[in-house]
Design an enzyme around this catalytic site. Sequence first.
Site, PDB file in Angstrom:
ATOM      1  N   LYS A 169      74.311  -1.347  24.808  1.00 35.19           N
ATOM      2  CA  LYS A 169      72.985  -1.896  24.571  1.00 35.19           C
ATOM      3  C   LYS A 169      72.711  -3.114  24.600  1.00 35.19           C
ATOM      4  O   LYS A 169      73.677  -4.007  24.996  1.00 35.19           O
ATOM      5  CB  LYS A 169      72.210  -1.169  23.272  1.00 35.19           C
ATOM      6  CG  LYS A 169      72.197   0.428  23.146  1.00 35.19           C
ATOM      7  CD  LYS A 169      71.385   0.999  22.174  1.00 35.19           C
ATOM      8  CE  LYS A 169      70.211   0.830  22.280  1.00 35.19           C
ATOM      9  NZ  LYS A 169      69.299   1.370  21.132  1.00 35.19           N
ATOM     10  N   ASP A 224      64.530   0.810  29.177  1.00 33.84           N
ATOM     11  CA  ASP A 224      63.971   0.559  27.978  1.00 33.84           C
ATOM     12  C   ASP A 224      62.847  -0.364  27.893  1.00 33.84           C
ATOM     13  O   ASP A 224      62.882  -1.529  28.531  1.00 33.84           O
ATOM     14  CB  ASP A 224      65.058   0.020  26.993  1.00 33.84           C
ATOM     15  CG  ASP A 224      64.803  -0.213  25.620  1.00 33.84           C
ATOM     16  OD1 ASP A 224      64.149   0.981  25.053  1.00 33.84           O
ATOM     17  OD2 ASP A 224      64.790  -0.949  24.860  1.00 33.84           O
TER      18      ASP A 224
END
Length: 285
Positions: A169, A224
């Site tokens: 991430k 995202d």
Amino acid sequence: MISKAQFEKEIQLIIENAIREDVGEGDHSSLSCIPKDATGTAKLLVKDKGIIAGVDFAKQVFNYVDADLKVTTFIKDGEKVAFGDVVFHVAGSSQSILKAERLVLNSMQRMSAIATKTASFVDLLKGTKTKILDTRKTTPGFRALEKWAVKIGGGENHRFALYDMIMIKDNHIDFAGGITAAINKTKAYLQEKNLDLKIIVEARNLDEISEILENEGVYRILIDNFSFEDTKKAVALINGKCLTESSGGINENTIRKYAECGVDYISSGALTHSVHNMDLSLKAF
């Protein structure tokens, strides 16, 4: 995801810890006023509507507390229920039924709420190729049941925990020195440890998606907090080279539009962290 054996072990640990927490040295309320040899029957009564979940788990709880308890099931996991429905009867030792009652109710109420919300998201995705995923935004110590409930509601499970899938991430990327560095270090680590884990990489913009695609071995790209327009561009850019997943505040009002962008998956923490428990009760009769 973790193996079936690992998952079953997690369920067993939940039961053992919950009974330890709730019963302790003994259910003195029942021990004090109900004879040891007293028997009875209770029904699981629905006082709400939605998708029932946790029936099979309840059977495991009753069996753990007292293997002689008998459960007669009328409504199975994943079926729709309405106010007044009776899901099952449980018969046997009155003390045992009461010892298991709270764990059964607490678990089924939450599992049913999660299954109901998941089913509503699944309905919104009908006609698209997109599938709904859960996340790790779960109740500590209760994750296995919450992910089980997502499956009952028609959704799919993301990784179970930090150990069964690699997910690079934004913070990993920044700490590692960039996307390519993070991916290369990850592949080297997996080879060194002889681990066969899928790699997901989060992208914050289209440039990052381009860089991810320059690297081999990425299973899925996490798109995202992209706009609808940029999500369409991202899907076109990826062009089937790996799977795609949209995330970031997606709700009932936006999920269909993100699915129509062509992503393979949409992940939503709301499936497990933003639900209102279904009203259920266990009544002696």
